[in-house]
Design a protein around this motif. Sequence first.
Motif, PDB file in Angstrom:
ATOM      1  N   TYR A  90       0.774  -1.133   0.252  1.00  0.00           N
ATOM      2  CA  TYR A  90      -0.005   0.017  -0.080  1.00  0.00           C
ATOM      3  C   TYR A  90       0.931   1.241   0.069  1.00  0.00           C
ATOM      4  CZ  TYR A  90      -4.377   2.356   0.769  1.00  0.00           C
ATOM      5  OH  TYR A  90      -5.302   3.199   0.499  1.00  0.00           O
ATOM      6  N   TYR A  91       1.935   1.159   0.774  1.00  0.00           N
ATOM      7  CA  TYR A  91       2.959   2.313   0.738  1.00  0.00           C
ATOM      8  C   TYR A  91       3.749   2.638  -0.616  1.00  0.00           C
ATOM      9  CZ  TYR A  91       7.319   4.765   1.694  1.00  0.00           C
ATOM     10  OH  TYR A  91       8.191   5.491   1.639  1.00  0.00           O
ATOM     11  N   LEU A  92       4.046   1.351  -0.925  1.00  0.00           N
ATOM     12  CA  LEU A  92       4.868   1.618  -2.296  1.00  0.00           C
ATOM     13  C   LEU A  92       3.822   2.055  -3.440  1.00  0.00           C
ATOM     14  CD1 LEU A  92       6.969  -1.466  -2.304  1.00  0.00           C
ATOM     15  CD2 LEU A  92       7.788   0.723  -1.927  1.00  0.00           C
ATOM     16  N   LEU A  93       2.497   1.572  -3.415  1.00  0.00           N
ATOM     17  CA  LEU A  93       1.441   1.879  -4.448  1.00  0.00           C
ATOM     18  C   LEU A  93       1.117   3.195  -4.322  1.00  0.00           C
ATOM     19  CD1 LEU A  93      -0.074   0.063  -6.600  1.00  0.00           C
ATOM     20  CD2 LEU A  93      -1.956   0.174  -4.967  1.00  0.00           C
ATOM     21  N   ARG A  97      11.535  16.930   2.584  1.00  0.00           N
ATOM     22  CA  ARG A  97      12.470  16.140   1.925  1.00  0.00           C
ATOM     23  C   ARG A  97      12.867  14.957   3.028  1.00  0.00           C
ATOM     24  NH1 ARG A  97      18.081  16.889  -1.204  1.00  0.00           N
ATOM     25  NH2 ARG A  97      18.317  14.693  -2.157  1.00  0.00           N
ATOM     26  N   GLY A  98      13.126  15.505   3.962  1.00  0.00           N
ATOM     27  CA  GLY A  98      13.790  14.767   5.260  1.00  0.00           C
ATOM     28  C   GLY A  98      12.770  13.942   5.654  1.00  0.00           C
ATOM     29  N   ALA A 142       9.798   8.624   6.141  1.00  0.00           N
ATOM     30  CA  ALA A 142       8.578   7.839   5.911  1.00  0.00           C
ATOM     31  C   ALA A 142       9.189   6.648   5.224  1.00  0.00           C
ATOM     32  CB  ALA A 142       7.744   8.515   4.882  1.00  0.00           C
ATOM     33  N   PHE A 143      10.099   6.612   4.199  1.00  0.00           N
ATOM     34  CA  PHE A 143      10.478   5.388   3.438  1.00  0.00           C
ATOM     35  C   PHE A 143      11.351   4.534   4.590  1.00  0.00           C
ATOM     36  CE2 PHE A 143      13.904   3.192   1.552  1.00  0.00           C
ATOM     37  CZ  PHE A 143      13.283   2.501   0.284  1.00  0.00           C
ATOM     38  N   PHE A 149       9.069   1.176   5.182  1.00  0.00           N
ATOM     39  CA  PHE A 149       9.394   0.375   4.198  1.00  0.00           C
ATOM     40  C   PHE A 149      10.959  -0.542   4.709  1.00  0.00           C
ATOM     41  CE2 PHE A 149      12.200  -1.437   0.855  1.00  0.00           C
ATOM     42  CZ  PHE A 149      11.191  -2.241   0.215  1.00  0.00           C
ATOM     43  N   ALA A 150      11.797   0.360   5.071  1.00  0.00           N
ATOM     44  CA  ALA A 150      12.955  -0.413   5.522  1.00  0.00           C
ATOM     45  C   ALA A 150      12.921  -1.227   6.946  1.00  0.00           C
ATOM     46  CB  ALA A 150      14.239   0.613   5.472  1.00  0.00           C
ATOM     47  N   LEU A 151      12.529  -0.271   7.931  1.00  0.00           N
ATOM     48  CA  LEU A 151      12.479  -0.785   9.284  1.00  0.00           C
ATOM     49  C   LEU A 151      11.584  -1.928   9.289  1.00  0.00           C
ATOM     50  CD1 LEU A 151      12.769   2.214  11.610  1.00  0.00           C
ATOM     51  CD2 LEU A 151      14.399  -0.001  11.571  1.00  0.00           C
TER      52      LEU A 151
END
Lengths: 67, 210
Positions: free
Chosen positions: A54-57, B32-33, B38-39, B43-45
């Motif tokens: 969902y995040y990537l989308l 930007r930060g 958020a990424f 995602f990563a964690l």
Amino acid sequence: MLSSNPLERNLQISGIILIFGLVVEALCLLGRGPISFLVFTGLGGLTFALGIAYYLLALVRSGSGGA
Amino acid sequence: MAAPTIFILLLLALTIVLIAVIVFRPGITATRGGKMMAFLVLFALPVLCAGMGGSAELQHAKSTEFCLSCHIMEPYGKSLLVDDPGHLAAAHFQNHRVPPEEACYTCHTNYAMFGGVRAKLGGLKHIYVYYLKTPPAPEDIKLYEPYHNRECLHCHAGARSFEEGAVHTADPDLLPALRANRTSCVSSGCHDVVHNVRSLKDAKFWKGSN
């Protein structure tokens, strides 16, 4: 509570799904039997994958919307 | 609780808190930060947490404690403590010929390609039968397929006791037959007392090292 900005709203939704998945995984790590293993891989893994997808989308949609 | 599990739980807690920050303050992702955060947080964690958690779960699924957590496996756990060197499983367990904390998995996994995956699928089948079908009585449990000598030879091949043992070398055809799995180690009358859960009520038990 949900933001009116579409990208921020999608990030919030993916965050909520991820929190649910990660809480399930944390609880399963405390369990010792086969059921906790199944719930970890089934429910935890599914909601985790759903939250990430969902995040990537949301990122893809926001990118294509802004272009 | 093991130290790696505590570390994973702390990492999970930290990730959940950071995600909650984004959920309650989504405006911080406008910069930007904030987008980079958020990424990292969305995602990563989580990928790191799920990877480490999955690895810990798979590792735990190999433990003797995990296998014996099903009530139906209780007699098999008991059979590891039979005070008789003629009991194959007990002798291996008590003399640490297999790691005692992963005793079941060490002998019952499959040492061929993707053997670990096949062992896990077999475990899922156990759970399916245990919870959704009528499980057999412990003494009626059978292996899905005959025990393969490959699993024994994973450790014993090349060992002096195996290669030069008096019984093994008495017949020149025996060692090649064992290696080719034409003669079974466990069902040819040599090492055929394995778990024998039917006869446990008459057995004498080892009290354990602690």
